[in-house]
Design a protein around this motif. Structure first.
Motif, short mmCIF file in Angstrom:
data_model
loop_
_atom_site.label_atom_id
_atom_site.label_comp_id
_atom_site.label_asym_id
_atom_site.label_seq_id
_atom_site.Cartn_x
_atom_site.Cartn_y
_atom_site.Cartn_z
N TYR A 123 0.85 -1.19 0.00
CA TYR A 123 0.00 0.00 0.00
C TYR A 123 0.89 1.24 0.00
O TYR A 123 1.73 1.42 0.89
N GLU A 124 0.70 2.09 -1.00
CA GLU A 124 1.39 3.37 -1.07
C GLU A 124 0.35 4.46 -1.30
O GLU A 124 -0.72 4.21 -1.86
N GLY A 125 0.67 5.68 -0.89
CA GLY A 125 -0.32 6.73 -0.99
C GLY A 125 -1.37 6.55 0.09
O GLY A 125 -1.15 5.88 1.11
N TYR A 126 -2.54 7.11 -0.14
CA TYR A 126 -3.54 7.23 0.91
C TYR A 126 -4.53 6.07 0.92
O TYR A 126 -5.09 5.73 -0.11
N GLY A 127 -4.75 5.50 2.11
CA GLY A 127 -5.90 4.64 2.32
C GLY A 127 -5.68 3.15 2.19
O GLY A 127 -4.91 2.67 1.36
N GLY A 128 -6.39 2.40 3.02
CA GLY A 128 -6.47 0.95 2.90
C GLY A 128 -5.54 0.18 3.81
O GLY A 128 -5.87 -0.94 4.23
N GLU A 129 -4.36 0.74 4.11
CA GLU A 129 -3.37 -0.04 4.86
C GLU A 129 -3.80 -0.31 6.29
O GLU A 129 -3.44 -1.33 6.88
N ASP A 130 -4.59 0.61 6.89
CA ASP A 130 -4.99 0.40 8.27
C ASP A 130 -6.07 -0.67 8.38
O ASP A 130 -6.03 -1.53 9.27
N THR A 131 -7.04 -0.66 7.46
CA THR A 131 -8.07 -1.71 7.48
C THR A 131 -7.45 -3.06 7.16
O THR A 131 -7.85 -4.09 7.72
N ASP A 132 -6.47 -3.08 6.26
CA ASP A 132 -5.75 -4.32 5.96
C ASP A 132 -5.08 -4.87 7.21
O ASP A 132 -5.15 -6.07 7.49
N LEU A 133 -4.44 -3.99 8.00
CA LEU A 133 -3.81 -4.44 9.24
C LEU A 133 -4.84 -5.04 10.19
O LEU A 133 -4.61 -6.08 10.81
N ALA A 134 -6.01 -4.39 10.28
CA ALA A 134 -7.05 -4.90 11.18
C ALA A 134 -7.52 -6.28 10.73
O ALA A 134 -7.74 -7.17 11.57
N PHE A 135 -7.69 -6.48 9.44
CA PHE A 135 -8.12 -7.78 8.93
C PHE A 135 -7.05 -8.84 9.17
O PHE A 135 -7.36 -10.00 9.46
N ARG A 136 -5.79 -8.45 9.06
CA ARG A 136 -4.70 -9.40 9.34
C ARG A 136 -4.71 -9.78 10.82
O ARG A 136 -4.45 -10.93 11.19
N ALA A 137 -4.99 -8.79 11.68
CA ALA A 137 -5.10 -9.08 13.11
C ALA A 137 -6.25 -10.05 13.38
O ALA A 137 -6.11 -10.99 14.16
N ARG A 138 -7.38 -9.82 12.74
CA ARG A 138 -8.53 -10.70 12.92
C ARG A 138 -8.20 -12.11 12.46
O ARG A 138 -8.52 -13.08 13.17
N ASP A 139 -7.53 -12.25 11.33
CA ASP A 139 -7.16 -13.57 10.84
C ASP A 139 -6.17 -14.26 11.76
O ASP A 139 -6.18 -15.48 11.88
N ALA A 140 -5.31 -13.46 12.42
CA ALA A 140 -4.30 -14.02 13.32
C ALA A 140 -4.86 -14.32 14.70
O ALA A 140 -4.14 -14.86 15.56
N GLY A 141 -6.12 -13.98 14.95
CA GLY A 141 -6.71 -14.19 16.26
C GLY A 141 -6.29 -13.18 17.30
O GLY A 141 -6.47 -13.41 18.50
N ALA A 142 -5.74 -12.04 16.86
CA ALA A 142 -5.34 -10.99 17.79
C ALA A 142 -6.55 -10.14 18.13
O ALA A 142 -7.22 -9.63 17.23
N PRO A 143 -6.88 -9.94 19.39
CA PRO A 143 -8.06 -9.16 19.74
C PRO A 143 -7.88 -7.68 19.43
O PRO A 143 -6.80 -7.11 19.64
N LEU A 144 -8.94 -7.08 18.94
CA LEU A 144 -9.02 -5.63 18.82
C LEU A 144 -9.72 -5.14 20.07
O LEU A 144 -10.84 -5.58 20.38
N VAL A 145 -9.07 -4.25 20.82
CA VAL A 145 -9.56 -3.86 22.14
C VAL A 145 -9.77 -2.35 22.17
O VAL A 145 -8.85 -1.57 21.89
N TRP A 146 -11.00 -1.94 22.51
CA TRP A 146 -11.31 -0.53 22.72
C TRP A 146 -10.89 -0.16 24.15
O TRP A 146 -11.33 -0.77 25.11
N VAL A 147 -10.01 0.84 24.25
CA VAL A 147 -9.36 1.16 25.52
C VAL A 147 -9.91 2.46 26.08
O VAL A 147 -9.65 3.55 25.54
N GLY A 148 -10.68 2.37 27.16
CA GLY A 148 -11.21 3.56 27.80
C GLY A 148 -10.12 4.40 28.43
O GLY A 148 -9.24 3.86 29.12
N GLY A 149 -10.15 5.69 28.19
CA GLY A 149 -9.17 6.60 28.78
C GLY A 149 -7.95 6.88 27.93
O GLY A 149 -7.18 7.79 28.23
N ALA A 150 -7.74 6.11 26.84
CA ALA A 150 -6.59 6.33 25.96
C ALA A 150 -6.99 7.33 24.87
O ALA A 150 -6.96 7.04 23.67
#
Length: 266
Positions: free
Chosen positions: A178-205
């Motif tokens: 991914y170069e230029g604007y857009g897409g790389e962050d959602t791609d990272l999230a999908f890779r995390a989901r595939d790897a079983g890494a939890p996405l955690v909403w952090v109160g206070g951060a």
């Protein structure tokens, strides 16, 4: 030990300087990755690295990967990534550290407040009084941690997040195709989901996005969004940034492909 990794460019240099001033008193190591072709300026107290643009523009994915690699090599156990235009709230670092203690392999996300035009962040600005998290994502109470449901992973935003070296290794970092604007962050999230890494909403951060002019949809990034969106679709079978693509379509700038699965310039 904690490292804060930031991407920077000349267009956001004033924002970065304000961010760095807010971090100067914290017990962190600051790593700034300069994305313009020109040599980077010095930033007092920060390690400054350089990732010049690629064929299609700024290399945000490569820049974040290099910054994290530097921080990890220096032995930091908590990796906090903040975009150039974001300043940390008073509890951001502590909240991310507490979340990492219980979610060593997680992708940790705090809420983001978009500051109004005319609000300039100085070293003594009371950010807590300005807190108004963007309503598109969960914003738990201070001290609360909420694991995202699988369908919430597309809500990951790379402008403020944290993880550990173990979490980064599990996810694999950003895809540098991914170069230029857009897409790389959602791609990272999908890779995390595939790897079983939890996405955690952090109160206070809480992070605070400093105002700068934008357009919606972002016309200056139309070609990037089409190119990176197609790359994302080829890997995940769906398109990111569909709200913007539909806005471009409504304006007559793009049309759907014949099978309805994508877009191209009109």
């Amino acid at each position: 030990m904690t490292a804060v990794v930031t991407l920077a460019s000349a267009a956001r240099l004033d924002h970065v300087r304000r961010q760095q001033a807010r971090l100067a008193g914290a017990d962190v190591e600051r790593v700034v990755v300069w994305l313009d072709a020109e040599e980077p300026p010095a930033l007092d107290g920060a390690i400054v690295l350089h990732v010049p643009p690629g064929a299609h523009g700024m290399r945000l994915a490569a820049g974040r990967n290099l910054g994290v690699a530097e921080a990890t090599a220096r032995g930091h156990g908590l990796l906090v990534l903040l975009d150039a235009d974001c300043v940390p709230g008073p509890n951001l670092l502590a909240a991310y550290a507490a979340a990492a203690a219980s979610h060593q392999d997680g992708l940790l996300c705090g809420a983001v407040t978009y500051l109004a035009q005319g609000v300039t962040v100085e070293a003594d600005t009371d950010l807590a009084a300005l807190t108004a998290p963007h309503p598109a994502r969960p914003a738990p109470a201070v001290g609360d941690l909420v694991e995202a449901a699988p369908e919430e992973y597309p809500l990951f935003w790379s402008l403020s997040f944290a993880t550990t070296p173990a979490g980064w290794a599990r996810i694999g970092g950003f895809d540098e195709a991914y170069e230029g604007y857009g897409g790389e962050d959602t791609d990272l999230a999908f890779r995390a989901r595939d790897a079983g890494a939890p996405l955690v909403w952090v109160g206070g951060a809480d992070a605070y996005h400093q105002h700068h002019p934008t357009s919606s949809p972002p016309w200056q990034h139309l070609d990037d969004i089409l190119r990176n969106g197609a790359l994302f679709h080829g890997r995940w079978g769906t398109w990111p940034m569909t709200g913007w693509l539909e806005a471009f379509e409504a304006a007559g700038a793009v049309v759907r492909e014949g099978d309805g699965t994508g877009w191209r310039r009109a």
